[in-house]
Motif scaffolding. Structure first.
Motif, PDB file in Angstrom:
ATOM      1  N   TYR A 214      42.764  34.847  49.641  1.00 18.67           N
ATOM      2  CA  TYR A 214      41.788  35.899  49.888  1.00 18.67           C
ATOM      3  C   TYR A 214      40.723  35.856  48.794  1.00 18.67           C
ATOM      4  CZ  TYR A 214      44.976  37.686  53.382  1.00 18.67           C
ATOM      5  OH  TYR A 214      45.770  37.804  54.493  1.00 18.67           O
ATOM      6  N   GLU A 215      39.608  35.224  49.105  1.00 19.27           N
ATOM      7  CA  GLU A 215      38.524  35.048  48.144  1.00 19.27           C
ATOM      8  C   GLU A 215      37.862  36.365  47.780  1.00 19.27           C
ATOM      9  OE1 GLU A 215      37.610  32.126  46.714  1.00 19.27           O
ATOM     10  OE2 GLU A 215      39.298  31.171  47.721  1.00 19.27           O
ATOM     11  N   GLU A 216      38.025  37.388  48.608  1.00 15.73           N
ATOM     12  CA  GLU A 216      37.368  38.675  48.394  1.00 15.73           C
ATOM     13  C   GLU A 216      37.782  39.340  47.081  1.00 15.73           C
ATOM     14  OE1 GLU A 216      39.380  38.016  50.975  1.00 15.73           O
ATOM     15  OE2 GLU A 216      38.280  38.256  52.836  1.00 15.73           O
ATOM     16  N   VAL A 217      38.952  38.980  46.573  1.00 12.32           N
ATOM     17  CA  VAL A 217      39.463  39.659  45.375  1.00 12.32           C
ATOM     18  C   VAL A 217      38.725  39.254  44.101  1.00 12.32           C
ATOM     19  CG1 VAL A 217      41.757  40.013  46.339  1.00 12.32           C
ATOM     20  CG2 VAL A 217      41.329  38.004  44.953  1.00 12.32           C
ATOM     21  N   LYS A 218      38.015  38.154  44.137  1.00  7.74           N
ATOM     22  CA  LYS A 218      37.282  37.731  42.940  1.00  7.74           C
ATOM     23  C   LYS A 218      36.210  38.756  42.596  1.00  7.74           C
ATOM     24  CE  LYS A 218      38.045  32.826  43.557  1.00  7.74           C
ATOM     25  NZ  LYS A 218      37.454  31.514  43.795  1.00  7.74           N
ATOM     26  N   GLY A 219      36.237  39.200  41.375  1.00  7.16           N
ATOM     27  CA  GLY A 219      35.250  40.170  40.908  1.00  7.16           C
ATOM     28  C   GLY A 219      35.607  41.620  41.149  1.00  7.16           C
TER      29      GLY A 219
ATOM     30  N   ALA B 259      44.913  36.468  45.722  1.00  3.68           N
ATOM     31  CA  ALA B 259      44.138  35.264  45.396  1.00  3.68           C
ATOM     32  C   ALA B 259      44.956  34.013  45.699  1.00  3.68           C
ATOM     33  CB  ALA B 259      43.717  35.288  43.928  1.00  3.68           C
ATOM     34  N   GLU B 260      46.252  34.026  45.372  1.00  5.20           N
ATOM     35  CA  GLU B 260      47.129  32.889  45.663  1.00  5.20           C
ATOM     36  C   GLU B 260      47.222  32.622  47.162  1.00  5.20           C
ATOM     37  OE1 GLU B 260      50.982  33.635  44.054  1.00  5.20           O
ATOM     38  OE2 GLU B 260      50.312  33.449  41.979  1.00  5.20           O
TER      39      GLU B 260
ATOM     40  N   THR C 105      38.562  45.744  49.998  1.00  5.51           N
ATOM     41  CA  THR C 105      39.430  44.894  49.191  1.00  5.51           C
ATOM     42  C   THR C 105      40.106  45.702  48.096  1.00  5.51           C
ATOM     43  OG1 THR C 105      37.994  43.008  49.637  1.00  5.51           O
ATOM     44  CG2 THR C 105      39.524  42.797  47.806  1.00  5.51           C
TER      45      THR C 105
ATOM     46  N   GLU D 112      47.280  44.294  39.023  1.00  4.80           N
ATOM     47  CA  GLU D 112      46.942  42.921  38.651  1.00  4.80           C
ATOM     48  C   GLU D 112      47.787  41.911  39.423  1.00  4.80           C
ATOM     49  OE1 GLU D 112      46.666  40.099  34.678  1.00  4.80           O
ATOM     50  OE2 GLU D 112      47.436  42.126  34.510  1.00  4.80           O
TER      51      GLU D 112
ATOM     52  N   LYS E 168      46.601  41.805  43.042  1.00  4.76           N
ATOM     53  CA  LYS E 168      45.332  41.078  43.145  1.00  4.76           C
ATOM     54  C   LYS E 168      45.557  39.571  43.007  1.00  4.76           C
ATOM     55  CE  LYS E 168      40.931  40.405  40.860  1.00  4.76           C
ATOM     56  NZ  LYS E 168      40.093  40.726  39.722  1.00  4.76           N
ATOM     57  N   ASN E 169      46.371  39.167  42.042  1.00  8.10           N
ATOM     58  CA  ASN E 169      46.645  37.741  41.841  1.00  8.10           C
ATOM     59  C   ASN E 169      47.371  37.136  43.038  1.00  8.10           C
ATOM     60  OD1 ASN E 169      45.431  37.820  39.344  1.00  8.10           O
ATOM     61  ND2 ASN E 169      47.341  38.030  38.226  1.00  8.10           N
TER      62      ASN E 169
END
Length: 91
Positions: A83-88, A79-80, A56, A72, A75-76
């Motif tokens: 792709y849940e993998e980007v959290k953290g 997420a939009e 990721t 950033e 990554k955002n």
């Protein structure tokens, strides 16, 4: 929320709202849905990584380079797009 007590305050509130809208739409303009999804798919499956975290992080970096945007913003946008993998993940 802004309240319209006077013209200056109303104008200031309008500018703040416009700025927020611009911040939300910019990633969509710079990274269109289908192009971004295709690029993310290619980057996610393009390398061999020990774990999802490394994969990721690599994908965020490659997406950032591909579209010439900040890490950033890349990554955002991921997420939009769901792709849940980007959290953290930190850059």
């Amino acid at each position: 929320m802004c309240r319209k007590y006077n013209f200056r305050l109303a104008l200031s509130c309008f500018r703040i709202q416009m700025e927020k809208q611009a911040e939300r739409i910019t990633p969509s303009i710079l990274m269109p849905y289908h192009t971004a999804k295709t690029a993310i798919g290619n980057f996610m499956h393009g390398g061999r990584f020990e774990n999802t975290f490394q994969q990721t992080k690599y994908t965020i970096r490659k997406l950032s380079e591909f579209f010439s945007v900040s890490l950033e913003m890349a990554k955002n946008r991921m997420a939009e797009l769901g792709y849940e993998e980007v959290k953290g993940v930190l850059y």
